[in-house]
Design a protein around this motif. Structure first.
Motif, PDB file in Angstrom:
ATOM      1  N   LYS A   1       4.073 -12.333   4.874  1.00  0.00           N
ATOM      2  CA  LYS A   1       3.329 -11.323   4.119  1.00  0.00           C
ATOM      3  C   LYS A   1       4.207 -10.183   3.608  1.00  0.00           C
ATOM      4  O   LYS A   1       3.729  -9.325   2.878  1.00  0.00           O
ATOM      5  CB  LYS A   1       2.234 -10.719   5.011  1.00  0.00           C
TER       6      LYS A   1
ATOM      7  N   THR B   1      -0.378  -7.162  -0.521  1.00  0.00           N
ATOM      8  CA  THR B   1      -1.604  -6.552  -0.009  1.00  0.00           C
ATOM      9  C   THR B   1      -2.757  -6.659  -0.990  1.00  0.00           C
ATOM     10  O   THR B   1      -2.601  -6.366  -2.182  1.00  0.00           O
ATOM     11  CB  THR B   1      -1.345  -5.060   0.309  1.00  0.00           C
ATOM     12  N   SER B   2      -3.907  -7.063  -0.474  1.00  0.00           N
ATOM     13  CA  SER B   2      -5.134  -7.093  -1.270  1.00  0.00           C
ATOM     14  C   SER B   2      -5.882  -5.778  -1.079  1.00  0.00           C
ATOM     15  O   SER B   2      -6.007  -5.279   0.040  1.00  0.00           O
ATOM     16  CB  SER B   2      -6.029  -8.253  -0.832  1.00  0.00           C
ATOM     17  N   PHE B   3      -6.378  -5.240  -2.183  1.00  0.00           N
ATOM     18  CA  PHE B   3      -7.189  -4.027  -2.157  1.00  0.00           C
ATOM     19  C   PHE B   3      -8.618  -4.320  -2.601  1.00  0.00           C
ATOM     20  O   PHE B   3      -9.314  -3.431  -3.067  1.00  0.00           O
ATOM     21  CB  PHE B   3      -6.555  -2.944  -3.041  1.00  0.00           C
ATOM     22  N   LYS B   4      -9.048  -5.585  -2.444  1.00  0.00           N
ATOM     23  CA  LYS B   4     -10.414  -5.953  -2.836  1.00  0.00           C
ATOM     24  C   LYS B   4     -11.447  -5.210  -2.008  1.00  0.00           C
ATOM     25  O   LYS B   4     -12.490  -4.836  -2.506  1.00  0.00           O
ATOM     26  CB  LYS B   4     -10.616  -7.463  -2.732  1.00  0.00           C
ATOM     27  N   GLU B   5     -11.189  -5.031  -0.758  1.00  0.00           N
ATOM     28  CA  GLU B   5     -12.063  -4.256   0.124  1.00  0.00           C
ATOM     29  C   GLU B   5     -11.158  -3.238   0.798  1.00  0.00           C
ATOM     30  O   GLU B   5     -10.590  -2.407   0.134  1.00  0.00           O
ATOM     31  CB  GLU B   5     -12.763  -5.186   1.117  1.00  0.00           C
ATOM     32  N   LYS B   6     -11.012  -3.346   2.089  1.00  0.00           N
ATOM     33  CA  LYS B   6     -10.059  -2.509   2.803  1.00  0.00           C
ATOM     34  C   LYS B   6      -8.667  -3.106   2.603  1.00  0.00           C
ATOM     35  O   LYS B   6      -8.509  -4.325   2.597  1.00  0.00           O
ATOM     36  CB  LYS B   6     -10.427  -2.500   4.291  1.00  0.00           C
ATOM     37  N   ALA B   7      -7.666  -2.260   2.433  1.00  0.00           N
ATOM     38  CA  ALA B   7      -6.296  -2.752   2.235  1.00  0.00           C
ATOM     39  C   ALA B   7      -5.895  -3.660   3.389  1.00  0.00           C
ATOM     40  O   ALA B   7      -6.037  -3.300   4.556  1.00  0.00           O
ATOM     41  CB  ALA B   7      -5.333  -1.585   2.127  1.00  0.00           C
ATOM     42  N   LYS B   8      -5.429  -4.873   3.039  1.00  0.00           N
ATOM     43  CA  LYS B   8      -5.041  -5.841   4.053  1.00  0.00           C
ATOM     44  C   LYS B   8      -3.921  -6.718   3.518  1.00  0.00           C
ATOM     45  O   LYS B   8      -4.004  -7.227   2.403  1.00  0.00           O
ATOM     46  CB  LYS B   8      -6.247  -6.716   4.439  1.00  0.00           C
ATOM     47  N   ALA B   9      -2.879  -6.883   4.328  1.00  0.00           N
ATOM     48  CA  ALA B   9      -1.760  -7.751   3.942  1.00  0.00           C
ATOM     49  C   ALA B   9      -2.190  -9.209   4.019  1.00  0.00           C
ATOM     50  O   ALA B   9      -2.919  -9.608   4.932  1.00  0.00           O
ATOM     51  CB  ALA B   9      -0.568  -7.506   4.853  1.00  0.00           C
ATOM     52  N   TYR B  10      -1.740  -9.978   3.043  1.00  0.00           N
ATOM     53  CA  TYR B  10      -2.043 -11.414   2.961  1.00  0.00           C
ATOM     54  C   TYR B  10      -0.755 -12.192   2.749  1.00  0.00           C
ATOM     55  O   TYR B  10       0.237 -11.636   2.255  1.00  0.00           O
ATOM     56  CB  TYR B  10      -2.986 -11.699   1.779  1.00  0.00           C
TER      57      TYR B  10
END
Length: 139
Positions: free
Chosen positions: A85, A110-119
């Motif tokens: 990631k 990192t996705s910012f679709k909802e809460k910031a989360k590393a993918y």
């Protein structure tokens, strides 16, 4: 590797007429965005289409020789380490053939679709990011 040319502007310098050090960090950030454009994944598109960004986790820069107003500089950027990631991108600053500074950034996919989360970095992006000299770590 991607190259990002720039010219030192008057506002980039300090009272001693040399580049004020935070500008190297600004240029590394700009060079990272140019790198993603060069490999076919402009960061503006990643965010507008997928809400993906690559926030900064760590940065470092070593200064070897001063730059002054109107110097022409090339920043050469290469991914040197990749995890599932997270990736490390190296930036080398050249004035002609002289290495004037070198640094790196560690960033997370990192996705910012909802809460910031590393993918995990997608395979199609990973394939374009991994140069022959990169250390691939799948942890």
């Amino acid at each position: 590797m991607a190259e990002y040319p720039l010219k030192v502007r008057w506002g980039d310098t300090d009272a001693a007429s040399i580049v004020f050090y935070p500008n190297f960090y600004k240029w590394m950030d700009e060079a990272t965005h140019e790198y993603f454009s060069a490999i076919g994944f402009p960061t503006s598109n990643l965010y507008s289409e997928q809400q993906i960004a690559t926030p900064l986790l760590e940065a470092n820069c070593q200064f070897k020789s001063p730059l002054v107003f109107e110097d022409n500089v090339i920043v050469r950027s290469t991914v040197v380490e990749m995890r599932q990631k997270v990736f490390k991108i190296s930036h080398k600053f050249y004035k002609g053939e002289i290495l004037v500074a070198e640094g790196y950034e560690v960033r997370a996919w990192t996705s910012f679709k909802e809460k910031a989360k590393a993918y995990p970095i997608p395979d199609e992006v990973r394939e374009k990011m991994i140069p022959g000299n990169a250390e691939t770590v799948m942890s």
